[in-house]
Design a protein around this motif. Structure first.
Motif, PDB file in Angstrom:
ATOM      1  N   ALA A  74       0.813  -1.212   0.000  1.00  0.00           N
ATOM      2  CA  ALA A  74       0.000   0.000   0.000  1.00  0.00           C
ATOM      3  C   ALA A  74       0.849   1.266   0.000  1.00  0.00           C
ATOM      4  CB  ALA A  74      -0.928  -0.009   1.210  1.00  0.00           C
ATOM      5  N   GLY A  75       2.172   1.104   0.051  1.00  0.00           N
ATOM      6  CA  GLY A  75       3.064   2.256   0.018  1.00  0.00           C
ATOM      7  C   GLY A  75       3.220   2.960   1.354  1.00  0.00           C
ATOM      8  N   ARG A  76       2.815   2.324   2.428  1.00  0.00           N
ATOM      9  CA  ARG A  76       2.960   2.928   3.757  1.00  0.00           C
ATOM     10  C   ARG A  76       4.356   2.594   4.289  1.00  0.00           C
ATOM     11  NH1 ARG A  76      -2.509   0.972   3.911  1.00  0.00           N
ATOM     12  NH2 ARG A  76      -1.784  -0.975   4.840  1.00  0.00           N
ATOM     13  N   LEU A  77       5.326   3.378   3.836  1.00  0.00           N
ATOM     14  CA  LEU A  77       6.727   3.144   4.188  1.00  0.00           C
ATOM     15  C   LEU A  77       7.348   4.422   4.710  1.00  0.00           C
ATOM     16  CD1 LEU A  77       7.725   1.352   0.873  1.00  0.00           C
ATOM     17  CD2 LEU A  77       7.243   0.238   3.036  1.00  0.00           C
ATOM     18  N   SER A  78       8.386   4.282   5.490  1.00  0.00           N
ATOM     19  CA  SER A  78       9.192   5.413   5.947  1.00  0.00           C
ATOM     20  C   SER A  78      10.647   5.021   5.798  1.00  0.00           C
ATOM     21  CB  SER A  78       8.919   5.736   7.412  1.00  0.00           C
ATOM     22  OG  SER A  78       7.589   6.138   7.616  1.00  0.00           O
TER      23      SER A  78
END
Length: 100
Positions: free
Chosen positions: A71-75
């Motif tokens: 989902a692209g929830r990255l840091s």
């Protein structure tokens, strides 16, 4: 492990409960209990059960992490490290203040 050797009717469980518990602890193999010829329950020693639960929890974390990645929830790692260092500094300051 061969489950075919670990299948017993409920009457066996009733008649041999203490021995079954001892065997479960020593052999660390689950026991399938049948009722009217159908599998109804699985008995397992508590250590194996806890290990299974921990494994399932880790697998769930991996699945959730994979969903986050998809989902692209990255840091970026450096950003996360910076936030953790800042939080640690806050905690140390709060601990120093309350110790005084």
């Amino acid at each position: 492990m061969r489950y075919s050797t670990q299948i017993k009717p409920i009457s066996y469980l009733k008649a041999n409960a203490a021995q079954i518990l001892q065997d479960l602890g020593e052999q660390r193999e689950p026991l399938v209990i049948t009722q009217n010829g159908e599998a109804k329950a699985v008995l397992q020693d508590v250590v194996s059960f806890e290990q299974t639960q921990e494994t399932l929890a880790l697998l769930k974390l991996l699945a959730l992490s994979r969903q986050d990645v998809q989902a692209g929830r990255l840091s970026p790692a450096e950003e996360v490290h910076s936030r953790l260092r800042a939080k640690l500094a806050q905690l140390r300051t709060a601990a120093d203040t309350s110790a005084k």
